[in-house]
Write an enzyme that holds these catalytic residues in place. Structure first.
Site, mmCIF file in Angstrom:
data_model
loop_
_atom_site.group_PDB
_atom_site.id
_atom_site.type_symbol
_atom_site.label_atom_id
_atom_site.label_comp_id
_atom_site.label_asym_id
_atom_site.label_seq_id
_atom_site.Cartn_x
_atom_site.Cartn_y
_atom_site.Cartn_z
ATOM 1 N N VAL A 125 0.451 -1.181 -0.254
ATOM 2 C CA VAL A 125 -0.145 0.021 -0.392
ATOM 3 C C VAL A 125 0.804 1.472 -0.191
ATOM 4 O O VAL A 125 0.079 2.663 -0.704
ATOM 5 C CB VAL A 125 -1.061 0.358 1.534
ATOM 6 C CG1 VAL A 125 -2.220 -1.130 1.259
ATOM 7 C CG2 VAL A 125 -0.325 -0.004 2.523
ATOM 8 N N ASP A 286 9.538 14.005 10.548
ATOM 9 C CA ASP A 286 8.400 13.498 9.243
ATOM 10 C C ASP A 286 7.519 13.877 8.453
ATOM 11 O O ASP A 286 6.756 12.738 8.177
ATOM 12 C CB ASP A 286 9.517 11.942 8.853
ATOM 13 C CG ASP A 286 9.293 11.915 7.253
ATOM 14 O OD1 ASP A 286 9.565 12.847 6.707
ATOM 15 O OD2 ASP A 286 10.125 10.583 7.108
#
Length: 522
Positions: A125, A286
């Site tokens: 995914v 991040d």
């Protein structure tokens, strides 16, 4: 041989995209500019320099792409057009063969995939430079199933990373020798920080531990969801975690149609960031849109969902205190205090005049206050601050690169969710409250409580140790040490008084509480 081949390929890419001309033109020496003109002759370099650099990094592969992402936060090192172009870099890495992922899982756990998972989706995914993710259904010991996400490390990454990092260190050394300004900008230290981040990402167990710590830290905030790690199925090459259901934060219209309060979501993002940075000193570093979702489940509607914990930033108590004082001074427009903090921290030479630095900082920051976020670019503010810092020879701190990168991510998210968000007004109450906690009476009580066992062990031995020391020292030193011993006895009496007052205070509270209970039951 392999490194020389890789080096030759890098040189070809540099020439193909005209990066040699770009570097030489960045220097002020006329002879270097003339050399750049000569070597550019006959090559078509029509694209803007920032675009050429971005495309070259993409051609060189995922490690250089990731380095470009980190480099894009160093607006002290790059012109604005290049920094803006590098900020567009994203991992565009095709997935690796699912058979390799399955083989990695079976090697890590020494069991067939079918005995671990009731189902396993072969198609990933998500795929990035370091790892890719598959959805699966996990079987527990009681035969129950739960939806999970399985993250598998991309094979053969360590030699590639070590090879490219070696070349980056070489290039950073060249830059330092060529540029008179490079020592202040510390390119080799930037590469060293990048080295650390990449090797941390290669150990998925470290990522799982980061996620567990963030989940624990954020547990009482009720603003963000972090997946649970299933430790029985975590390995340095594979980690299995709770599958999260959410809408990517970039799908603004879908969130709006679902009834999510986007303005509150923007404010919550600022709160999460400042809580992780200043309360915990441990923050998700991040936070690009691909790693953030929003829950639409009824029980957790409107909460953030954080994913991918390979890059985590940490701050020391000194860093947190310094940054909080700087932010607070900025929000109060106390530019003199900002200048003084730079001197106190040693970030500017000791002979720097405070009034000149104060005036320069005021000229940068004052035009941006009282504006909505849509009219403010933190990147532009930081760029102008770094231009000012160059004038005053400010030492750039590499440990704050991740913080700067994350702050710019927060700016981008806030701009998308609520263009009217006033970042300064949203953050100011949080920072002022945090500062009060750092210097207020509660902090003193907490410090006394934490240090009490240590001092309780040391204080009884101190008179004996001082007495033995006095016997071994000449008479010239004895008088000073006897005064020290007398001061220590006074300190003991002071501590005894504090403890007695505290005990009396606690007994008073207990008596008051007991009396209230008696009144309640009567």
């Amino acid at each position: 041989m392999r490194r020389s081949f890789r080096g030759a390929f890098i040189i070809w890419v540099i020439l193909r995209y005209g990066l040699d001309e770009l570097v030489l033109n960045s220097f002020r020496q006329p002879w270097l500019t003339r050399i750049a003109s000569v070597i550019a002759f006959g090559r078509r370099l029509d694209a803007p320099r920032g675009q050429r650099l971005r495309e070259a990094l993409e051609r060189l592969g995922p490690i250089f792409v990731k380095f470009g992402q980190v480099l894009s936060t160093r607006r002290d090192l790059l012109p604005a057009d290049i920094a803006d172009e590098l900020a567009r870099l994203q991992d565009r890495v095709p997935p690796f063969d699912p058979a390799i992922a399955i083989a990695t899982i079976e090697r890590a756990f020494r069991r067939p995939v079918g005995s671990i998972f009731a189902s396993f989706e072969r198609e990933p995914v998500a795929s990035a430079s370091i790892a890719q993710v598959h959805f699966a259904t996990l079987l527990d010991r009681q035969g129950r199933t739960r939806e999970v996400a399985v993250k598998v490390l991309r094979p053969g990454m360590l030699p590639v990373i070590d090879n490219d990092l070696g070349l980056m260190r070489t290039m950073a050394g060249w830059v330092e020798r060529l540029s008179a300004d490079a020592k202040r900008l510390k390119p080799r230290e930037v590469v060293a920080e990048f080295d650390k981040y990449l090797h941390d990402e290669l150990d998925l167990l470290r990522e799982a531990a980061n996620a567990a710590q963030l989940r624990r830290n954020m547990g009482g905030l009720d603003l963000v969801l972090i997946p649970e790690m299933y430790w029985d199925w975590c390995h340095s090459e594979v980690i299995v975690m709770e599958r999260m259901h959410g809408v990517p934060i970039s799908q603004i219209e879908r969130l709006r149609q679902a009834g999510v309060d986007l303005r509150q979501l923007a404010r919550d993002g600022v709160t999460i960031f400042f809580t992780q940075v200043f309360r915990d000193g441990f923050f998700h570093a991040d936070m690009h849109p691909g790693n953030i979702q929003v829950s639409l489940e009824p029980a957790t509607f409107g909460r953030y969902i954080s994913l991918d914990f390979g890059i985590i930033g940490t701050l020391t108590e000194f860093d947190k205190d310094y940054l909080a004082q700087n932010f607070t001074a900025f929000f109060r427009r106390d530019y003199k205090r900002v200048a003084e903090l730079h001197l106190e921290s040693g970030w500017v030479p000791p002979g720097t005049r405070v009034d000149e630095l104060e005036s320069a900082i005021r000229a940068v920051c004052e035009p941006y206050f009282d504006r909505p976020l849509r009219e403010i670019s933190l990147g532009m503010v930081l760029m102008r601050l770094f231009q000012t810092s160059r004038r005053f020879h400010v030492e750039i701190q590499p440990q704050l690169v991740l913080l700067q990168k994350t702050l710019l991510n927060i700016e981008g998210l806030g701009r998308e969710l609520d263009p009217e968000l006033d970042l300064w007004a949203t953050a100011k109450p949080f920072l002022e409250r945090w500062m009060l906690e750092q210097v207020g009476p509660q902090r003193l009580l907490d410090e006394l409580r934490d240090q009490a066992p240590r001092y309780a062990k040391l204080l009884p031995d101190l008179p004996r140790l001082l007495h033995e020391y006095l016997r071994r020292r000449p008479d010239t030193d004895r008088q000073d040490l006897e005064l020290l011993l007398l001061e220590q006895r006074r300190t003991n009496r002071l501590l005894q008084t504090i403890l007695a007052v505290g005990l009396g205070f606690a007994l008073g509270l207990a008596a008051t509480q007991f009396a209230s209970w008696v009144r309640f039951f009567h």
